[in-house]
Design a protein around this motif. Sequence first.
Motif, PDB file in Angstrom:
ATOM      1  N   HIS A   1      -9.691  -6.030  -3.763  1.00 20.69           N
ATOM      2  CA  HIS A   1     -10.413  -5.612  -4.975  1.00 20.69           C
ATOM      3  C   HIS A   1     -11.853  -5.241  -4.652  1.00 20.69           C
ATOM      4  O   HIS A   1     -12.799  -5.700  -5.287  1.00 20.69           O
TER       5      HIS A   1
ATOM      6  N   THR B   1     -10.911  -1.296  -6.065  1.00 21.27           N
ATOM      7  CA  THR B   1      -9.610  -0.922  -5.529  1.00 21.27           C
ATOM      8  C   THR B   1      -8.559  -1.895  -6.056  1.00 21.27           C
ATOM      9  O   THR B   1      -8.869  -3.046  -6.359  1.00 21.27           O
ATOM     10  N   ASN B   2      -7.330  -1.432  -6.159  1.00 20.94           N
ATOM     11  CA  ASN B   2      -6.245  -2.277  -6.668  1.00 20.94           C
ATOM     12  C   ASN B   2      -5.523  -3.029  -5.561  1.00 20.94           C
ATOM     13  O   ASN B   2      -4.528  -3.694  -5.818  1.00 20.94           O
ATOM     14  N   ASP B   3      -6.021  -2.925  -4.322  1.00 19.71           N
ATOM     15  CA  ASP B   3      -5.375  -3.653  -3.233  1.00 19.71           C
ATOM     16  C   ASP B   3      -5.786  -5.126  -3.281  1.00 19.71           C
ATOM     17  O   ASP B   3      -6.474  -5.566  -4.193  1.00 19.71           O
TER      18      ASP B   3
ATOM     19  N   THR C   1      -9.401   0.871 -10.325  1.00 21.44           N
ATOM     20  CA  THR C   1      -9.625   0.397 -11.689  1.00 21.44           C
ATOM     21  C   THR C   1     -11.061   0.730 -12.064  1.00 21.44           C
ATOM     22  O   THR C   1     -11.995   0.357 -11.350  1.00 21.44           O
TER      23      THR C   1
ATOM     24  N   CYS D   1     -15.874   1.663  -9.450  1.00 18.67           N
ATOM     25  CA  CYS D   1     -14.485   1.240  -9.605  1.00 18.67           C
ATOM     26  C   CYS D   1     -14.212   0.099  -8.634  1.00 18.67           C
ATOM     27  O   CYS D   1     -15.033  -0.225  -7.789  1.00 18.67           O
TER      28      CYS D   1
ATOM     29  N   GLY E   1      -4.772   3.940  -7.506  1.00 21.71           N
ATOM     30  CA  GLY E   1      -5.175   2.745  -6.771  1.00 21.71           C
ATOM     31  C   GLY E   1      -6.562   2.236  -7.110  1.00 21.71           C
ATOM     32  O   GLY E   1      -7.111   1.425  -6.376  1.00 21.71           O
TER      33      GLY E   1
END
Length: 146
Positions: free
Chosen positions: A46, A41-43, A23, A39, A21
Amino acid sequence: MGIPLSTPATTQDFALQELGGLTYEEKMGGGRFLKTLRCTTNDAGHAPVVVKVFLKGVGTPSLAPHAAQLREIRARLPPAAAPNVLPFALFRETEKAAFLMRQYLHSTLRERVAAQPALNPLEVRWLAFQLLCALEQMHLHGVCHG
């Protein structure tokens, strides 16, 4: 010189696979003990986050006592009760690594104090007040600092 507790990391892909989850954006700092990654988040939000990674070596003792202590600190400092304190958002331990994750902040207090233009006296007093409030909130909830 003793038994190394952490193994050197050559790639950050491992951390991203373990947590999921996220990037990878960039490596922050040059820590040998904890690797620090920025990083997102991929939710849907972002949100930018900081992930500290401790890669376990052979013979690394269990981190369970430390995990319990970290969870206790997080439980004692909810955002509504301690708005001046930013504890980590996640602690996860796997058989190969341990992870601490928190919100990413553009700059630290140290960076802001050293940056140009210099802070005026009112800003310095405001920062000192915020730090004292954070200490008070931590002490009220039974959390030590330092």
